[in-house]
Design a protein around this motif. Sequence first.
Motif, PDB file in Angstrom:
ATOM      1  N   VAL A 218      39.655  38.214  37.167  1.00 28.89           N
ATOM      2  CA  VAL A 218      40.707  37.377  36.569  1.00 28.89           C
ATOM      3  C   VAL A 218      42.080  38.050  36.703  1.00 28.89           C
ATOM      4  O   VAL A 218      43.095  37.386  36.912  1.00 28.89           O
ATOM      5  CB  VAL A 218      40.387  37.094  35.078  1.00 28.89           C
ATOM      6  CG1 VAL A 218      41.555  36.421  34.372  1.00 28.89           C
ATOM      7  CG2 VAL A 218      39.128  36.244  34.975  1.00 28.89           C
ATOM      8  N   GLY A 219      42.097  39.377  36.598  1.00 26.99           N
ATOM      9  CA  GLY A 219      43.343  40.101  36.820  1.00 26.99           C
ATOM     10  C   GLY A 219      43.474  40.592  38.253  1.00 26.99           C
ATOM     11  O   GLY A 219      44.560  40.601  38.830  1.00 26.99           O
ATOM     12  N   LEU A 220      42.345  40.989  38.836  1.00 27.94           N
ATOM     13  CA  LEU A 220      42.440  41.698  40.117  1.00 27.94           C
ATOM     14  C   LEU A 220      42.681  40.795  41.318  1.00 27.94           C
ATOM     15  O   LEU A 220      43.321  41.219  42.283  1.00 27.94           O
ATOM     16  CB  LEU A 220      41.187  42.558  40.327  1.00 27.94           C
ATOM     17  CG  LEU A 220      40.989  43.639  39.247  1.00 27.94           C
ATOM     18  CD1 LEU A 220      40.044  44.720  39.737  1.00 27.94           C
ATOM     19  CD2 LEU A 220      42.294  44.256  38.796  1.00 27.94           C
ATOM     20  N   LEU A 221      42.195  39.557  41.275  1.00 23.26           N
ATOM     21  CA  LEU A 221      42.503  38.654  42.391  1.00 23.26           C
ATOM     22  C   LEU A 221      44.009  38.376  42.456  1.00 23.26           C
ATOM     23  O   LEU A 221      44.621  38.525  43.524  1.00 23.26           O
ATOM     24  CB  LEU A 221      41.681  37.359  42.283  1.00 23.26           C
ATOM     25  CG  LEU A 221      42.006  36.288  43.338  1.00 23.26           C
ATOM     26  CD1 LEU A 221      41.800  36.808  44.753  1.00 23.26           C
ATOM     27  CD2 LEU A 221      41.178  35.022  43.106  1.00 23.26           C
ATOM     28  N   PRO A 222      44.645  38.007  41.336  1.00 24.51           N
ATOM     29  CA  PRO A 222      46.111  37.872  41.376  1.00 24.51           C
ATOM     30  C   PRO A 222      46.804  39.163  41.817  1.00 24.51           C
ATOM     31  O   PRO A 222      47.754  39.124  42.608  1.00 24.51           O
ATOM     32  CB  PRO A 222      46.477  37.515  39.931  1.00 24.51           C
ATOM     33  CG  PRO A 222      45.255  36.840  39.389  1.00 24.51           C
ATOM     34  CD  PRO A 222      44.093  37.537  40.044  1.00 24.51           C
ATOM     35  N   ALA A 223      46.317  40.311  41.322  1.00 22.72           N
ATOM     36  CA  ALA A 223      46.931  41.588  41.705  1.00 22.72           C
ATOM     37  C   ALA A 223      46.883  41.774  43.216  1.00 22.72           C
ATOM     38  O   ALA A 223      47.874  42.145  43.852  1.00 22.72           O
ATOM     39  CB  ALA A 223      46.224  42.739  40.994  1.00 22.72           C
TER      40      ALA A 223
END
Lengths: 410, 410
Positions: A218-223
């Motif tokens: 949830v955080g790492l794909l956008p990152a």
Amino acid sequence: MSAASLPYSHEIDGCLSSGDHGVGLAAQSLATYLDRAAPAFDEMQAAIAHKSLAVLTICQKKDDIEACGPVADHLLADTTDLVFLGTGGSSLGAQTLAQLAGYGIPGYVPRGGQPRAHFFDNLDVTSLGQALARLDLKTTRFLVVSKSGSTVETLAQTLAVVAALRTEMSDADLGRHFAVITKKGDNSLRGFATEFLKCPILEHEADIPGRFSVLSNVGLLPALCLGLDPHALRAGAAQVLDHLVKATKPADSAPVLGAALSLGLAQENKITSSVLMPYSDRLDLFAMWYRQLWAESLGKNGKGTTPIKALGPVDQHSQLQLYLDGPADKLFTLIIANTAGQGPAFDAQLTRQAGVDYLTGRTMGDLVTASHRATADTLIGKGRPVRLLRIETLNEFTLGALFMHFMLET
Amino acid sequence: MSAASLPYSHEIDGCLSSGDHGVGLAAQSLATYLDRAAPAFDEMQAAIAHKSLAVLTICQKKDDIEACGPVADHLLADTTDLVFLGTGGSSLGAQTLAQLAGYGIPGYVPRGGQPRAHFFDNLDVTSLGQALARLDLKTTRFLVVSKSGSTVETLAQTLAVVAALRTEMSDADLGRHFAVITKKGDNSLRGFATEFLKCPILEHEADIPGRFSVLSNVGLLPALCLGLDPHALRAGAAQVLDHLVKATKPADSAPVLGAALSLGLAQENKITSSVLMPYSDRLDLFAMWYRQLWAESLGKNGKGTTPIKALGPVDQHSQLQLYLDGPADKLFTLIIANTAGQGPAFDAQLTRQAGVDYLTGRTMGDLVTASHRATADTLIGKGRPVRLLRIETLNEFTLGALFMHFMLET
């Protein structure tokens, strides 16, 4: 830095009546609250050692980052604008990470080659429609995140986007524009993504609630989409766990110490609010992330301190009057990166012209440093408890550590 | 709407123990606090009638808006990006206005022909330098605002901008890129603008402090640059004054009633925080503006309620848990525009595909309406006092009225 050292320092002298300033909790009280925290400390150590808590073991995972790669490529192909749909915990962690890449910073212009990020975490009658009318939809991509897959705001926004896209393309082209993160099993979002959008889907971790999801996909794909290093982020978080597991008593663990201190101040010193005040534009949304984490976790049974978001130095011009002369009911946590000497030095000709000779040879970073020092000293001088979290540099590694610190402390 | 009617409604039934919900202040207590407010009410009426307070009489001025015209033209000539330098009250009012033109809204893309707005109200070691490196400086203009002309953050940022511009142009070209608002008389900013920049300067109203400056040129020049109507803004504010001056008793004036209610709840019901929660992206920064107004004005002598900014519906996913189950120490003020039936209706084929048939035929605005109703009802049901400020539509006129309401209430 040894394997067990923390990527930040945690200074609580300004919160203890036994400290240099005589402000805050008595040492004996802190000891009592640390004793009470011992069972939680033991549980955390056991959970880390036995890898029994998904929120913590996520730091060791690699395969889910690999799975993000192709989806990031899909979202970045021929893309000028990247729109994130999701709300609450499904959005704030990603927003905080995106801010490290410039999102939400004054004067945000994406780095060369990167898409511009947009987060729609609120349901508004105008905003999304207006953006859809002004963006070039052919080069705009959408990542939709909802753990349950039934969040009505997120579904409503997704349908509005699809309706807009269909005015410019056939249904067969929709899949190119979307990716989805949702939990396994039947749900509205998954059904729509599979049968109608025909777009890539990643699994939301089953055992991680939204407010703790920033270190998952949830955080790492956008990152990843915004050019950040997800491995460094997890490594920073993992180092906090490593430090905790090697601690021999509760007081040696910064998150446990912080939790005991907060509780002690709340119960012994009538501290009812907790102000998180980073001195960096790039941590402005971190304070928003903290606010939801804290409020969702600790507001129960008529109790719980109220989390308050602030930003330094700017809020010195807006909130400091209240902080200093209003009720003494707040704990202040300042997050400080080392900025001394950073940024270009002010030009002597210009400072003379502007009648601010005292700036000559100093840098913007020197001014920020002077500001947080003055604020901390002034607050403590007025009997307001202040603690400091210091990092050397803000980057993926230290941000990951800060995320983990506050998740553990909560 | 009659000349003396308010451009908004002020509903306090959810804050009174005598109201339908039995939550909040006793009617007898409210009467007591209204009695105590009578001298302030009389003073305000006299000040409006005798035009003795600059903060209020500014609503009648026209010449200062005319003076803004040429400066706006100067700032807009061949401009892609408009940067605002200033901090605290010198920035937040203008930011709130800019948000009506899209600034700070997710997916912000300036209206065709308008420059992109950027506000640098914080001193940060990275943000300004990075923006200056990425913006096209040849088509970027800067408005610098400091009442005293000696605000160190603002001066430091101005010098950093000048240093960057000088790498691309001669000193003789600098004046084209700047305008300044500062008070009359010698000060650093004025000296620098006159002797070195050689740019247009507008006078900051001498008798209006920064936190009340939004209806002066500090707010109206930015508004004009971003395509808003400054006359409508002042007309909305003036109508609130007109209503107050015609009121026959304190309870008939919404700002006086609101002030008495706040004080009564603080003293009789242990309400220590005041949450302002607009249900519109375009009022998100209004809540920030309110936060500084309130904190700067009321945080004194160990007293003062703490202002808290929220945004609906999104904070239902982040803060509602705390608001409902945390301590009952907060007053909630919801600002609501009429959104029922607004926005396009959801497509029946899509809602069926997504398994959300209940959305069929409803609009985004219907969902927002359902959200604020549910939140207000749930809060009141839990014994939390809620008041509602309703406007029909958010525009310059109603925003001007809201500014004046809260300036008077404070």
